[in-house]
Design a protein around this motif. Structure first.
Motif, PDB file in Angstrom:
ATOM      1  N   THR A 154      -6.106   8.235  -5.203  1.00  6.81           N
ATOM      2  CA  THR A 154      -5.942   6.866  -5.703  1.00  6.81           C
ATOM      3  C   THR A 154      -6.734   6.596  -6.989  1.00  6.81           C
ATOM      4  N   ASN A 180      -3.481   2.755  -5.003  1.00  7.55           N
ATOM      5  CA  ASN A 180      -2.760   2.579  -3.745  1.00  7.55           C
ATOM      6  C   ASN A 180      -2.014   1.238  -3.723  1.00  7.55           C
ATOM      7  N   LYS A 204       0.878  -1.174   0.000  1.00  9.57           N
ATOM      8  CA  LYS A 204       0.000   0.000   0.000  1.00  9.57           C
ATOM      9  C   LYS A 204       0.915   1.223   0.000  1.00  9.57           C
TER      10      LYS A 204
END
Length: 187
Positions: free
Chosen positions: A166, A171, A152
């Motif tokens: 994102t 992400n 992440k």
């Protein structure tokens, strides 16, 4: 942009981390790669410079020590302008944080030739615990460790500022690695 791919590569580096005993990394047979998505389109990258220190006995995996460092400025994305962008503060900030690192905390067997490596991945001053599945194979005196995990990027402050969105840069970054090692005992 493609800088989020660099984040993926760092994750891969964490997976491949391993401390040294008599084992040596064979750079020509090793790779840390990553895939991220920018506006839904996969972007592939890899790191050209990394080091691993491995102390691993397949018969005693709980005693393993694995450490890994990746030169973040060695990221390769196939486009010079993207590579120049990802080293900047919003992405890897390589002037302040030149390396990513991984340090194992535990290694557990997970089946024939398979192991689960738990450890701490540090990128851009942020540390997270990660669990990486690793498969080992052996041929001609070389042990090949392969695996992958999802990183992440925002957990490591990769893609700050406008890049936190994102919907532009995902992400999740898929990190994959292949490490060729000499000196590992028989599986």
């Amino acid at each position: 942009m493609k800088t989020y791919l660099v984040v993926s590569a760092l994750s891969v580096a964490a997976l491949f981390a391993a401390p040294a005993c008599a084992q040596q990394l064979v750079p020509a047979g090793s790779e840390i790669a990553f895939t991220s998505k920018q506006m839904g389109v996969p972007v592939d990258g890899k790191f050209r410079k990394f080091e691993a220190q491995v102390s691993f006995d397949p018969k005693k995996p709980e005693a393993a020590k694995i450490a890994f460092t990746i030169d973040l400025a060695s990221v390769s994305l196939g486009a010079a302008e993207t590579e120049a962008e990802v080293v900047k503060p919003d992405w890897f900030d390589t002037k302040k944080f030149p390396q990513a690192s991984f340090q194992s905390a535990a290694v557990k067997p997970a089946g024939a030739g398979k192991f689960e490596v738990t450890g701490k991945l540090t990128i851009k001053g942020a540390s997270q615990n990660v669990v990486v599945p690793v498969a080992l194979s052996q041929a001609s005196g070389i042990t090949t460790a392969t695996g992958g995990f999802v990183l992440k990027r925002l957990d490591y402050k990769i893609g700050d500022g406008d890049w936190k969105d994102t919907s532009m840069v995902a992400n999740d970054v898929q990190v994959k690695f292949k490490l060729a090692l000499t000196g590992v005992g028989a599986l």
